[in-house]
Design an enzyme around this catalytic site. Structure first.
Site, PDB file in Angstrom:
ATOM      1  N   LYS A  90       0.856  -1.192   0.000  1.00 18.52           N
ATOM      2  CA  LYS A  90       0.000   0.000   0.000  1.00 18.52           C
ATOM      3  C   LYS A  90       0.879   1.225   0.000  1.00 18.52           C
ATOM      4  CE  LYS A  90      -3.900   2.181   0.279  1.00 18.52           C
ATOM      5  NZ  LYS A  90      -3.482   2.919  -0.938  1.00 18.52           N
ATOM      6  N   LYS A 114       5.440   3.356   8.358  1.00 18.98           N
ATOM      7  CA  LYS A 114       4.258   4.204   8.523  1.00 18.98           C
ATOM      8  C   LYS A 114       2.995   3.351   8.560  1.00 18.98           C
ATOM      9  CE  LYS A 114       4.067   7.467   5.482  1.00 18.98           C
ATOM     10  NZ  LYS A 114       3.765   8.404   4.378  1.00 18.98           N
ATOM     11  N   LYS A 126       5.355   1.685  -3.031  1.00 11.02           N
ATOM     12  CA  LYS A 126       5.286   3.044  -3.595  1.00 11.02           C
ATOM     13  C   LYS A 126       5.561   2.956  -5.083  1.00 11.02           C
ATOM     14  CE  LYS A 126       4.747   7.320  -2.193  1.00 11.02           C
ATOM     15  NZ  LYS A 126       4.046   7.819  -0.999  1.00 11.02           N
ATOM     16  N   GLY A 165      -2.649   8.370  -4.224  1.00  7.68           N
ATOM     17  CA  GLY A 165      -1.949   9.564  -4.689  1.00  7.68           C
ATOM     18  C   GLY A 165      -0.714   9.896  -3.879  1.00  7.68           C
ATOM     19  N   ASP A 166       0.062  10.786  -4.411  1.00  5.84           N
ATOM     20  CA  ASP A 166       1.200  11.417  -3.735  1.00  5.84           C
ATOM     21  C   ASP A 166       1.438  12.696  -4.551  1.00  5.84           C
ATOM     22  OD1 ASP A 166       3.442  10.705  -1.575  1.00  5.84           O
ATOM     23  OD2 ASP A 166       4.487  11.617  -3.243  1.00  5.84           O
ATOM     24  N   THR A 210      -4.582  13.426   5.389  1.00  5.61           N
ATOM     25  CA  THR A 210      -3.157  13.563   5.727  1.00  5.61           C
ATOM     26  C   THR A 210      -2.913  14.857   6.514  1.00  5.61           C
ATOM     27  OG1 THR A 210      -2.683  12.404   3.670  1.00  5.61           O
ATOM     28  CG2 THR A 210      -0.816  13.377   4.837  1.00  5.61           C
ATOM     29  N   ASN A 241      -2.185  19.053  -1.535  1.00  2.66           N
ATOM     30  CA  ASN A 241      -3.201  18.364  -0.739  1.00  2.66           C
ATOM     31  C   ASN A 241      -2.884  18.381   0.753  1.00  2.66           C
ATOM     32  OD1 ASN A 241      -3.807  15.352   0.481  1.00  2.66           O
ATOM     33  ND2 ASN A 241      -5.563  16.290  -0.522  1.00  2.66           N
ATOM     34  N   SER A 382      -6.849   5.728   3.741  1.00  2.00           N
ATOM     35  CA  SER A 382      -6.900   4.867   2.548  1.00  2.00           C
ATOM     36  C   SER A 382      -7.292   3.445   2.948  1.00  2.00           C
ATOM     37  CB  SER A 382      -5.538   4.824   1.861  1.00  2.00           C
ATOM     38  OG  SER A 382      -5.348   5.951   1.038  1.00  2.00           O
TER      39      SER A 382
HETATM   40  P1  NDP Z   1       0.729  17.765  -4.089  1.00  3.99           P
HETATM   41  O1  NDP Z   1       1.193  17.412  -5.449  1.00  3.99           O
HETATM   42  O2  NDP Z   1      -0.710  17.991  -3.829  1.00  3.99           O
HETATM   43  O3  NDP Z   1       1.496  19.073  -3.585  1.00  3.99           O
HETATM   44  C1  NDP Z   1       2.879  19.117  -3.510  1.00  3.99           C
HETATM   45  C2  NDP Z   1       3.308  20.481  -3.009  1.00  3.99           C
HETATM   46  O4  NDP Z   1       4.703  20.447  -2.706  1.00  3.99           O
HETATM   47  C3  NDP Z   1       3.133  21.571  -4.055  1.00  3.99           C
HETATM   48  O5  NDP Z   1       2.885  22.799  -3.432  1.00  3.99           O
HETATM   49  C4  NDP Z   1       4.485  21.568  -4.749  1.00  3.99           C
HETATM   50  O6  NDP Z   1       4.829  22.782  -5.400  1.00  3.99           O
HETATM   51  C5  NDP Z   1       5.416  21.313  -3.602  1.00  3.99           C
HETATM   52  N1  NDP Z   1       6.604  20.611  -4.100  1.00  3.99           N
HETATM   53  C6  NDP Z   1       6.622  19.406  -4.688  1.00  3.99           C
HETATM   54  N2  NDP Z   1       7.861  19.081  -5.086  1.00  3.99           N
HETATM   55  C7  NDP Z   1       8.625  20.090  -4.751  1.00  3.99           C
HETATM   56  C8  NDP Z   1       9.989  20.337  -4.899  1.00  3.99           C
HETATM   57  N3  NDP Z   1      10.826  19.466  -5.497  1.00  3.99           N
HETATM   58  N4  NDP Z   1      10.472  21.491  -4.403  1.00  3.99           N
HETATM   59  C9  NDP Z   1       9.637  22.365  -3.793  1.00  3.99           C
HETATM   60  N5  NDP Z   1       8.315  22.198  -3.652  1.00  3.99           N
HETATM   61  C10 NDP Z   1       7.815  21.078  -4.119  1.00  3.99           C
HETATM   62  O7  NDP Z   1       1.300  16.618  -3.135  1.00  3.99           O
HETATM   63  P2  NDP Z   1       0.853  16.209  -1.655  1.00  3.99           P
HETATM   64  O8  NDP Z   1       0.380  17.395  -0.914  1.00  3.99           O
HETATM   65  O9  NDP Z   1      -0.006  15.031  -1.787  1.00  3.99           O
HETATM   66  O10 NDP Z   1       2.246  15.708  -1.042  1.00  3.99           O
HETATM   67  C11 NDP Z   1       3.104  16.568  -0.300  1.00  3.99           C
HETATM   68  C12 NDP Z   1       4.049  15.748   0.530  1.00  3.99           C
HETATM   69  O11 NDP Z   1       3.300  14.956   1.445  1.00  3.99           O
HETATM   70  C13 NDP Z   1       4.910  14.755  -0.241  1.00  3.99           C
HETATM   71  O12 NDP Z   1       6.161  14.647   0.408  1.00  3.99           O
HETATM   72  C14 NDP Z   1       4.165  13.439  -0.097  1.00  3.99           C
HETATM   73  O13 NDP Z   1       5.025  12.333  -0.241  1.00  3.99           O
HETATM   74  C15 NDP Z   1       3.647  13.577   1.323  1.00  3.99           C
HETATM   75  N6  NDP Z   1       2.489  12.767   1.672  1.00  3.99           N
HETATM   76  C16 NDP Z   1       1.334  12.830   0.961  1.00  3.99           C
HETATM   77  C17 NDP Z   1       0.233  12.100   1.363  1.00  3.99           C
HETATM   78  C18 NDP Z   1      -1.079  12.204   0.673  1.00  3.99           C
HETATM   79  O14 NDP Z   1      -2.034  11.592   1.147  1.00  3.99           O
HETATM   80  N7  NDP Z   1      -1.198  12.943  -0.416  1.00  3.99           N
HETATM   81  C19 NDP Z   1       0.301  11.189   2.519  1.00  3.99           C
HETATM   82  C20 NDP Z   1       1.554  11.260   3.241  1.00  3.99           C
HETATM   83  C21 NDP Z   1       2.588  12.010   2.818  1.00  3.99           C
HETATM   84  P3  NDP Z   1       4.793  22.873  -7.006  1.00  3.99           P
HETATM   85  O15 NDP Z   1       3.352  22.894  -7.373  1.00  3.99           O
HETATM   86  O16 NDP Z   1       5.511  24.132  -7.323  1.00  3.99           O
HETATM   87  O17 NDP Z   1       5.505  21.658  -7.517  1.00  3.99           O
HETATM   88  O1  2IT Z   2       3.028   8.847   1.576  1.00  2.92           O
HETATM   89  C1  2IT Z   2       1.871   8.405   1.756  1.00  2.92           C
HETATM   90  O2  2IT Z   2       1.554   7.837   2.805  1.00  2.92           O
HETATM   91  C2  2IT Z   2       0.883   8.614   0.704  1.00  2.92           C
HETATM   92  N1  2IT Z   2       1.202   9.246  -0.298  1.00  2.92           N
HETATM   93  C3  2IT Z   2      -0.503   8.053   0.847  1.00  2.92           C
HETATM   94  C4  2IT Z   2      -0.508   6.589   0.503  1.00  2.92           C
HETATM   95  C5  2IT Z   2      -1.876   5.937   0.446  1.00  2.92           C
HETATM   96  O3  2IT Z   2      -1.876   4.766   0.050  1.00  2.92           O
HETATM   97  O4  2IT Z   2      -2.881   6.550   0.763  1.00  2.92           O
END
Ligand code: NDP
Ligand code: 2IT
Length: 450
Positions: A90, A114, A126, A165-166, A210, A241, A382
């Site tokens: 997952k 996690k 992943k 998603g991520d 998240t 997100n 999830s």
């Molecule tokens: P999104 O794509 O929704 O948003 C990502 C954000 O981070 C954007 O504002 C983006 O800016 C910025 N960003 C991404 N890459 C870079 C970079 N290389 N340098 C600077 N800024 C960057 O992703 P999420 O919000 O889903 O994910 C954010 C973080 O949270 C990630 O590390 C992800 O692995 C983690 N995460 C996400 C989960 C989820 O459920 N979605 C769960 C657990 C962890 P820009 O638009 O300019 O690229």
């Molecule tokens: O980093 C993470 O935990 C995620 N991007 C969410 C993974 C999931 O399966 O919901």
């Protein structure tokens, strides 16, 4: 560190010399679990750590698609099925030009621990692609997702591997991926992907989970140390997100969020961020964050400089929530945050703090909520989506949110209990690693040498 952990770190470095993010994640975990590893002399004989750092399976594939000009583009696709001891693999899919095997492996490795902390039956995996969704039309996104799924479909399933998603993969992408999976398989297997739209059996509160979960964890951690969110100044990196819903919940708890960012720079609004503007810019218009100023000219914008630390960490704050990407807070930013009075950091992103910055912050008494615990609310919800899909029933928003809250309370307790057991004080990152390792290692040992 004991000899066994040290030996496995060295071997992992030798076997994967070019995978710096993966090695960073392995080193962080293995160093901190040493006190727990020492208790189990049988682990060395069964090569438990060597098995833990080697993915059960890595899938790499070609993703060809045709752009709006009729030109064929080719991207790389990945799925790392890292550890299935606790359940179907997952973990999310990341679409970003920086994606490579090292990044997917670090994310998959973190995901094992996690997912264990959620207390739900999910293993660690992943995937993703070096595809850049920025600037692409909806039709291009759809064609890319269809091509990606045409290959991925043979490797996933609701009892096998369940992506979500991520970065760069949200509701739109999950919809196209699900449609292609359903078409190829010719069956309605709702639980094969999570983060689905509410109209086709996604879970209520998954979108918020998240970010909300991060703030629930922070509330527990702050509470255990005599603090609350009320009237605290908060800065957040990212505006995707995780960042948006962390901001929403922090504001509900009475915090004043003054800064958010994207990869180009950050906005500073001393009156407090207007989240409706951010949601419209990011969830609807897919615009850059600096456009916030067209709606709120009194705010300020600071552009990042190439090769320099993100500007958002120079802003004075009580609480910092890195919700963008890995290695967002290095030593320079950590020092700046501490010197400016930051007392707590909550990792919404995966591995947003470098290993030396983690050490520095903890040494200086900054409360650090580690990613694999603090951002586990997304994957936990999830797993709740999978449960609902299996039951062919749906819980209300409040029911899911209440379960999420309980899960985050339990995760903080597990981290704190492990930290207390090994006299680690506020070293919650080590507490999280140990608590998760105890669960994963025990399941691996029970299942024999596989
Ligand atoms: P999104 O794509 O929704 O948003 C990502 C954000 O981070 C954007 O504002 C983006 O800016 C910025 N960003 C991404 N890459 C870079 C970079 N290389 N340098 C600077 N800024 C960057 O992703 P999420 O919000 O889903 O994910 C954010 C973080 O949270 C990630 O590390 C992800 O692995 C983690 N995460 C996400 C989960 C989820 O459920 N979605 C769960 C657990 C962890 P820009 O638009 O300019 O690229
Ligand atoms: O980093 C993470 O935990 C995620 N991007 C969410 C993974 C999931 O399966 O919901």
């Amino acid at each position: 560190m004991n000899n066994y952990t040290q030996k496995v770190i060295e071997e992992t470095k030798n076997k994967n010399p070019n995978e710096k993010e993966f090695l960073q994640a392995v080193e962080e975990v293995l160093k901190s679990i040493t006190p727990a590893v020492k208790q189990h002399t049988n682990f060395e004989k069964s090569a438990l750590l060597e098995r833990l750092v080697e993915p059960e399976r890595i899938i790499m594939f070609r993703v060809p698609w045709v752009d709006d000009n009729g030109k064929t583009q080719v991207n790389k696709g990945y799925r790392v099925q890292f550890n299935g001891a606790l359940g179907p693999y997952k973990g999310g899919l990341r679409f970003h030009p920086s994606v490579n095997l090292s990044i997917i492996k670090f994310l998959g490795f973190e995901q094992i621990f996690k997912n264990a902390l959620t207390g739900l039956p999910i293993g660690g995996g992943k995937g993703g692609s070096d595809f850049d969704p920025k600037g692409k039309s909806d039709a291009e996104i759809m064609r890319f997702c269809q091509s990606f799924m045409s290959e991925l479909q043979r490797h996933i399933g609701h009892d096998l591997d369940v992506p979500a998603g991520d970065i760069g993969v949200g509701g739109r992408e999950i919809g196209y991926l699900f449609g292609q999976y359903r078409k190829i398989k010719n069956q309605y297997e709702a639980g094969v992907l999570t983060g689905k739209g509410l109209d086709y059996w996604g879970s209520l509160a998954r979108k918020e989970a998240t970010g909300y979960g991060l703030v629930y964890y922070m509330r527990e951690m702050l509470g255990a140390n005599g603090h609350t969110f009320k009237d605290k100044v908060v800065t957040i990196s990212g505006s995707g997100n995780v960042a948006i819903y962390a901001c929403e919940k922090a504001q509900q708890y009475g915090a004043k969020v003054v800064a958010m960012s994207d990869s180009n720079g950050c906005i500073y609004d001393e009156e407090g961020i207007n989240l409706d503007i951010i949601k419209d810019l990011k969830e609807v218009k897919r615009a850059r964050i600096k456009e916030y100023l067209s709606f709120k000219p009194s705010a300020k914008y600071f552009e990042n400089e190439e090769g320099k630390e993100p500007k958002v960490w120079s802003i004075k704050t009580d609480i910092a929530l890195p919700c963008a990407t890995q290695n967002d807070i290095n030593m320079t930013s950590a020092k700046k945050l501490f010197e400016n009075g930051c007392m707590a950091i909550g990792e919404g992103a995966n591995m947003p703090t470098t290993n030396e910055a983690i050490e520095y912050l903890i040494k200086n008494g900054v409360l650090l909520a580690p990613a694999k615990a603090a951002n586990a609310g997304g994957v936990a919800t999830s797993a709740l989506e999978m449960s609902q899909n299996s039951m062919r029933l749906r819980w209300t928003f409040d029911e899911v949110n209440a379960k999420l809250n309980d899960i985050m309370v339990n995760i903080f307790k597990a981290c704190k209990d492990a930290a207390d057991k090994y006299n680690l004080g506020i070293n919650y990152p080590a507490g999280a690693n140990i608590a998760a390792f105890e669960l994963v290692s025990s399941a691996m040992e029970s299942q024999g040498i596989i």
